[in-house]
Write an enzyme that holds these catalytic residues in place. Structure first.
Site, short mmCIF file in Angstrom:
data_model
loop_
_atom_site.label_atom_id
_atom_site.label_comp_id
_atom_site.label_asym_id
_atom_site.label_seq_id
_atom_site.Cartn_x
_atom_site.Cartn_y
_atom_site.Cartn_z
N GLU A 26 31.52 38.32 21.62
CA GLU A 26 30.68 39.27 20.87
C GLU A 26 29.32 39.55 21.52
O GLU A 26 28.29 39.45 20.86
CB GLU A 26 30.51 38.77 19.43
CG GLU A 26 31.84 38.61 18.72
CD GLU A 26 31.74 37.92 17.34
OE1 GLU A 26 30.62 37.65 16.89
OE2 GLU A 26 32.80 37.67 16.74
N GLU A 74 42.17 37.32 16.82
CA GLU A 74 41.72 36.99 15.46
C GLU A 74 42.24 38.05 14.52
O GLU A 74 41.51 38.92 14.06
CB GLU A 74 40.19 36.93 15.39
CG GLU A 74 39.57 35.95 16.37
CD GLU A 74 38.05 35.85 16.25
OE1 GLU A 74 37.47 36.33 15.26
OE2 GLU A 74 37.44 35.29 17.18
O1 G3I Z 1 31.71 23.37 6.21
C1 G3I Z 1 30.48 23.81 5.61
C2 G3I Z 1 30.25 23.12 4.32
O2 G3I Z 1 30.06 21.75 4.57
C3 G3I Z 1 29.02 23.72 3.66
O3 G3I Z 1 28.84 23.16 2.41
C4 G3I Z 1 29.18 25.23 3.47
C5 G3I Z 1 27.93 25.90 2.89
O4 G3I Z 1 27.74 27.19 3.38
O5 G3I Z 1 29.39 25.79 4.74
C6 G3I Z 1 30.57 25.32 5.38
O6 G3I Z 1 30.63 25.88 6.65
C7 G3I Z 1 31.02 27.25 6.70
C8 G3I Z 1 32.21 27.36 7.62
O7 G3I Z 1 32.57 28.71 7.80
C9 G3I Z 1 33.44 26.60 7.11
O8 G3I Z 1 33.90 27.19 5.93
C10 G3I Z 1 29.86 28.06 7.23
O9 G3I Z 1 28.80 28.09 6.30
C11 G3I Z 1 30.32 29.47 7.54
O10 G3I Z 1 29.29 30.14 8.24
C12 G3I Z 1 31.55 29.45 8.43
O11 G3I Z 1 32.01 30.77 8.60
C13 G3I Z 1 32.76 31.00 9.78
C14 G3I Z 1 32.19 32.19 10.53
O12 G3I Z 1 32.98 32.42 11.69
C15 G3I Z 1 30.75 31.96 10.98
O13 G3I Z 1 30.31 32.98 11.78
C16 G3I Z 1 34.20 31.31 9.37
O14 G3I Z 1 34.79 30.16 8.77
C17 G3I Z 1 35.00 31.70 10.62
O15 G3I Z 1 36.27 32.18 10.21
C18 G3I Z 1 34.29 32.82 11.35
O16 G3I Z 1 35.01 33.10 12.53
C19 G3I Z 1 34.52 34.19 13.32
C20 G3I Z 1 34.87 33.89 14.77
O17 G3I Z 1 34.39 32.64 15.15
C21 G3I Z 1 34.33 34.98 15.69
N1 G3I Z 1 34.77 36.29 15.28
C22 G3I Z 1 34.54 36.63 13.87
C23 G3I Z 1 35.16 35.56 12.97
C24 G3I Z 1 35.04 35.95 11.51
O18 G3I Z 1 33.68 36.03 11.13
#
Ligand code: G3I
Length: 343
Positions: free
Chosen positions: A150, A260
């Protein structure tokens, strides 16, 4: 007939997984029987590996101290099941701790940024550590790397359409992209492929900017493939536009992966699951046709497994039913459409 069997002669079918789901016995069974490639949804991102306290304690200004516990657990899990992995991700603005970009690893957001010279050294040390560790401890498991993710964002309006709101760009400018690929080439295993990965890579202006970056990388033989993320909507883009972009990337002489894939299907949409099946069917028929036409499509990865484990219903909290499996882990109509497209 499973997904991986239906596509055995075409390309691996992958899924992004998180430990909290994947290691449960019922998911384990489903993943092992359906998929032939895996991506860690979050745990192989820089933030999940770099250990701040240990890095500060080391007193070393260049090398972060890594904690590979979760990475190793997943690589070992995949290896035991005979499934290969794509590594996501080495260089990205997201989920990379901001202290990584600060002098003295400071966690004060107002602290001065590390200099470009120091950031290049940190980048090399990080890429070297991860690639060396993974390839030494689990040789043969990772088959490709998302080296840069990205880097292009047309909305930011910068020359070359680079994403300006990235600490990598902020400190190193657009040269951060070739720099990352140069280091990755240096430390990769011989049979691994290096990918540039991005979303909405079918949007004409974004596609044009990505192609300019890829050509520059190709001039130094630094990149092997283009990862089209594929977070799609029900009406957008037209599959023909996705295909056109995919063919344009392939025409550069690169391998291609859909890295993805999910289709945001609002739960409120009337007849939504039948429409979702049609859309997945159209997309996979197109991908199969492209593969049979000789496009070097190397894998297609769903971003999640069931509706409930998708980032759309989790992280984004949308009322969505985007995946091939429902919350009871049963295949939906979309699953059958994807299987049928391989015939
Ligand atoms: O695990 C923690 C948890 O302990 C905490 O309490 C909670 C509070 O916010 O957060 C949890 O972590 C989250 C994590 O996902 C697991 O669920 C993060 O906040 C959250 O930011 C994270 O989001 C991820 C996102 O990337 C971040 O940018 C998504 O799961 C993940 O699917 C997404 O993946 C991205 C690819 O890497 C790149 N392309 C886009 C794609 C979708 O956004």
């Amino acid at each position: 007939m499973s997904l991986k069997d239906a596509y055995r002669d075409l390309f691996p079918i992958g899924a992004a997984i998180a430990p909290m789901w994947a290691y449960k016995p019922e998911f384990d069974t489903l993943i092992t029987s359906e998929f032939s490639s895996l991506t860690a949804e979050n745990i192989m991102k820089p933030m999940m590996i770099m250990d701040h306290d240990a890095t500060i304690a080391s007193g070393d200004p260049v090398n972060t101290v890594q904690n590979f516990a979760e990475t190793d657990k997943m690589l070992s899990w995949a290896k035991e099941r005979g499934i290969r992995m794509r590594f996501h991700v080495l260089v990205w603005h997201g989920q990379t701790p901001w202290w990584f970009f600060k002098e003295n690893w400071s966690d004060d957001k107002d602290a001065p940024d590390a200099s470009p010279e120091l950031m290049l050294k940190r980048m090399e040390a990080w890429i070297r550590d991860v690639m060396t560790h993974v390839n030494t401890s689990f040789p043969g498991v990772v088959y490709c790397w998302d080296v840069v993710n990205e880097a292009i964002e047309p909305e930011h309006g910068a020359p070359g359409l680079f994403r300006t709101k990235s600490p990598w760009y902020h400190i190193l400018g657009e040269e951060f992209v070739p720099a990352a690929f140069r280091f990755a080439r240096r430390y990769q295993a011989p049979d691994q492929q290096l990918y540039y990965n991005d979303f909405n890579s079918f949007q004409p202006d974004k596609q044009e900017a990505i192609i300019a970056v890829l050509k520059k990388l190709q001039a130094e033989d630094l990149v092997d493939g283009m990862g089209m993320q594929g977070h799609l909507q029900m009406q957008w883009p037209a599959i023909a536009d996705f295909e056109k972009a995919a063919r344009a990337y392939a025409a550069l002489g690169l391998s291609l992966q859909v890295t993805e894939l999910d289709i945001h299907c609002p739960t409120a949409l009337e007849n939504g699951q039948a429409l979702l099946a049609d859309r997945y069917g159209e997309l996979f028929s197109t991908l199969v046709r492209m593969k049979r036409d000789g496009i070097d499509l190397r894998s297609v990865t769903f971003w999640g497994v069931t509706d409930r484990t998708s980032w759309l219903t989790g992280f984004r909290r949308e009322g969505s039913s985007p995946m091939l499996f429902d919350d009871t882990l049963s295949p939906k109509a979309a699953y059958n459409a994807v299987i049928d497209a391989a015939r």
